[in-house]
Design a protein around this motif. Structure first.
Motif, PDB file in Angstrom:
ATOM      1  N   LYS A 116      19.584  -3.162   1.631  1.00  0.00           N
ATOM      2  CA  LYS A 116      18.415  -3.733   0.969  1.00  0.00           C
ATOM      3  C   LYS A 116      17.192  -3.482   1.847  1.00  0.00           C
ATOM      4  CE  LYS A 116      21.176  -7.412  -1.161  1.00  0.00           C
ATOM      5  NZ  LYS A 116      21.382  -8.880  -1.269  1.00  0.00           N
ATOM      6  N   LEU A 117      16.473  -2.416   1.523  1.00  0.00           N
ATOM      7  CA  LEU A 117      15.375  -1.997   2.382  1.00  0.00           C
ATOM      8  C   LEU A 117      14.345  -1.253   1.547  1.00  0.00           C
ATOM      9  CD1 LEU A 117      15.743  -0.460   5.922  1.00  0.00           C
ATOM     10  CD2 LEU A 117      14.338   0.719   4.234  1.00  0.00           C
ATOM     11  N   ASN A 118      13.074  -1.526   1.818  1.00  0.00           N
ATOM     12  CA  ASN A 118      11.966  -0.841   1.165  1.00  0.00           C
ATOM     13  C   ASN A 118      11.502   0.282   2.087  1.00  0.00           C
ATOM     14  OD1 ASN A 118       9.660  -0.021  -0.162  1.00  0.00           O
ATOM     15  ND2 ASN A 118       8.547  -1.939   0.131  1.00  0.00           N
ATOM     16  N   PHE A 119      11.850   1.529   1.754  1.00  0.00           N
ATOM     17  CA  PHE A 119      11.588   2.648   2.659  1.00  0.00           C
ATOM     18  C   PHE A 119      10.234   3.271   2.376  1.00  0.00           C
ATOM     19  CE2 PHE A 119      12.388   7.115   4.158  1.00  0.00           C
ATOM     20  CZ  PHE A 119      12.398   6.788   5.506  1.00  0.00           C
ATOM     21  N   GLY A 120       9.391   3.373   3.424  1.00  0.00           N
ATOM     22  CA  GLY A 120       8.025   3.861   3.254  1.00  0.00           C
ATOM     23  C   GLY A 120       7.837   5.335   3.528  1.00  0.00           C
ATOM     24  N   GLY A 121       8.592   5.905   4.474  1.00  0.00           N
ATOM     25  CA  GLY A 121       8.455   7.313   4.804  1.00  0.00           C
ATOM     26  C   GLY A 121       8.732   7.583   6.262  1.00  0.00           C
TER      27      GLY A 121
END
Length: 465
Positions: free
Chosen positions: A194-199
């Motif tokens: 569960k992770l919001n990956f930005g770049g």
């Protein structure tokens, strides 16, 4: 990036490695964590595999803001080497809140993002293995361990999940960054993370070793550090490396790379591989009293290149094994910072010269934001080499990217109006040329580096300031 034991010139480190192998650590902890009373810092261990323990340190920014639309970002910093300690070098010598005098760093990236430092791969810095069999040998194995660590940190922490994660890497850490990014995306898609990956941001990164070694001779000829004769000899050695890589002879290529560095060091009278305008040890962050030019110049010394910044007794090792160890409290008694780091590079001998251009291409095709930044006077990961591997991308936007004009970058203050760099962006590829910087961009150009990372992460701190 660091040079170690398989090359004939590295017998001393080989002896050290054999000594360490004979006294591996006994089991003592699985996962442990601690932190400051106010919650601004947390740190701990994650057992990423049996007998493999990875250390992490997380800082929560005191400048955090919530503007209701843009979430506050987190930067995961990955050091190079392999074997360089992000918890020490990245944290205390480049972008963390304090320097090695424990004084506040005015240019800390904590002003615009939360920071997560990891001693990666296992056996680096405070991380350790209980048995030699637990060491990793490839970028992909290191990525799997990092993904396991992130699962432990993120899956039960809603606050972390809301903060987009940007992987920012330096040197060999760029190879870890792209493999870890793909591993993270796979885990997210499978519902396991569960992770919001930005770049990702690749700073002076060892993405294509072939293109870097091919750049050294022509570049050093252009800046008068090699003459025509020695530049041609350098080019011959570089072509040998190119052929070995093409044949999949990666360990041979690693040894030939060592030969090339030795030749360049000798022929240039000790050029600084981290700043080609200088002799090694003549810049603001090295100590000539502790440096000798050798065939293993750039990579063996990566872990200690900034050591003279540590004014504490014993340099960075004394600092980390002294006052910082006392602060952390949870470091096992028979673990010392850097005690096993000499082993890490040797286990990557077959992966060290492998390119990761295809992984960058895959990230771009998936729509992931990829930022590349390079210091103007770096040699080991020269801008000339970075520009060469970028042109090998199969990404469909490359022609449009090439056709764009660069935008100049500036900083406020005493040097207001002075060009500090250039930026070119098209869709999800962004390239920063940082003027006046060598291999360690945040150290050499802290102001423009801070502005750059705020832009990369879309930090709310900028709009709120």
């Amino acid at each position: 990036m660091t040079r170690t034991s398989w090359h004939p010139a590295s017998l001393q480190l080989l002896s050290l490695s054999l000594l360490l192998c004979s006294s591996f650590l006994s089991p003592m902890l699985v996962d442990a964590a601690a932190g400051t009373a106010d919650g601004s810092e947390k740190w701990g261990y994650v057992e990423v595999r049996p007998k493999a323990h990875m250390f992490w340190w997380h800082y929560r920014s005191p400048q955090r803001v919530d503007n209701g639309s843009t979430p506050w970002p987190t930067v995961l910093w990955l050091q190079g080497g392999p074997g360089g300690s992000g918890v020490a070098i990245g944290n205390f010598q480049e972008i963390g809140p304090l320097d090695t005098d424990l004084k506040p760093r005015n240019s800390t990236w904590l002003q615009v993002a939360d920071l997560l430092f990891v001693d990666n791969p296992v056996a680096t810095g405070y991380s350790f293995v209980e048995d030699e069999s637990a060491l990793v040998k490839t970028d992909w194995e290191a990525a799997a361990d990092l993904t396991t660590l992130l699962k432990k940190l993120y899956n039960r922490n809603e606050s972390l999940q809301k903060s987009p994660l940007f992987i920012v890497a330096e040197s060999y850490g760029g190879k870890f960054a792209v493999t870890t990014a793909l591993s993270i995306l796979k885990a997210i898609k499978a519902g396991k993370l569960k992770l919001n990956f930005g770049g990702v941001a690749l700073g002076d990164s060892w993405i294509s070793p072939e293109d870097f070694v091919l750049s050294w001779g022509p570049l050093l000829l252009d800046v008068s550090r090699l003459d025509k004769k020695d530049s041609e000899k350098s080019n011959i050695l570089s072509q040998k490396i190119r052929q070995e890589i093409a044949k999949g002879q990666y360990s041979d290529a690693t040894n030939s790379w060592g030969d090339l560095e030795a030749f360049i060091s000798s022929s240039s009278n000790g050029v600084d591989f981290y700043n080609f305008l200088l002799d090694y040890g003549r810049d603001a962050v090295t100590s000539m009293s502790t440096v000798k030019v050798s065939r293993k110049l750039s990579m063996i010394n990566y872990k200690t290149y900034l050591t003279s910044k540590a004014s504490s007794s014993g340099g960075i090792s004394g600092f980390m094994n002294g006052v910082i160890r006392k602060k952390l409290k949870i470091i096992p008694k028979n673990v010392s910072w850097g005690g096993q780091s000499g082993l890490v590079f040797s286990y990557f001998s077959n992966d060290f010269m492998k390119p990761r251009i295809n992984e960058v291409d895959e990230l771009l095709s998936l729509g992931i934001n990829v930022t590349i930044y390079n210091g103007q006077v770096d040699l080991i990961c020269a801008t000339k080499g970075t520009e060469a591997w970028v042109q090998k991308l199969k990404w469909k936007g490359l022609n449009n990217f090439n056709s764009l004009e660069r935008k100049p970058l500036y900083c406020d203050g005493e040097e207001a109006g002075t060009t500090k760099g250039f930026l070119k962006s098209y869709q999800n590829l962004h390239f920063y040329w940082i003027l006046g910087a060598g291999h360690f961009v945040p150290v050499d150009q802290p102001c423009v580096s801070l502005k750059m990372i705020a832009d990369i992460t879309h930090s709310p701190a900028v709009s709120s300031s």
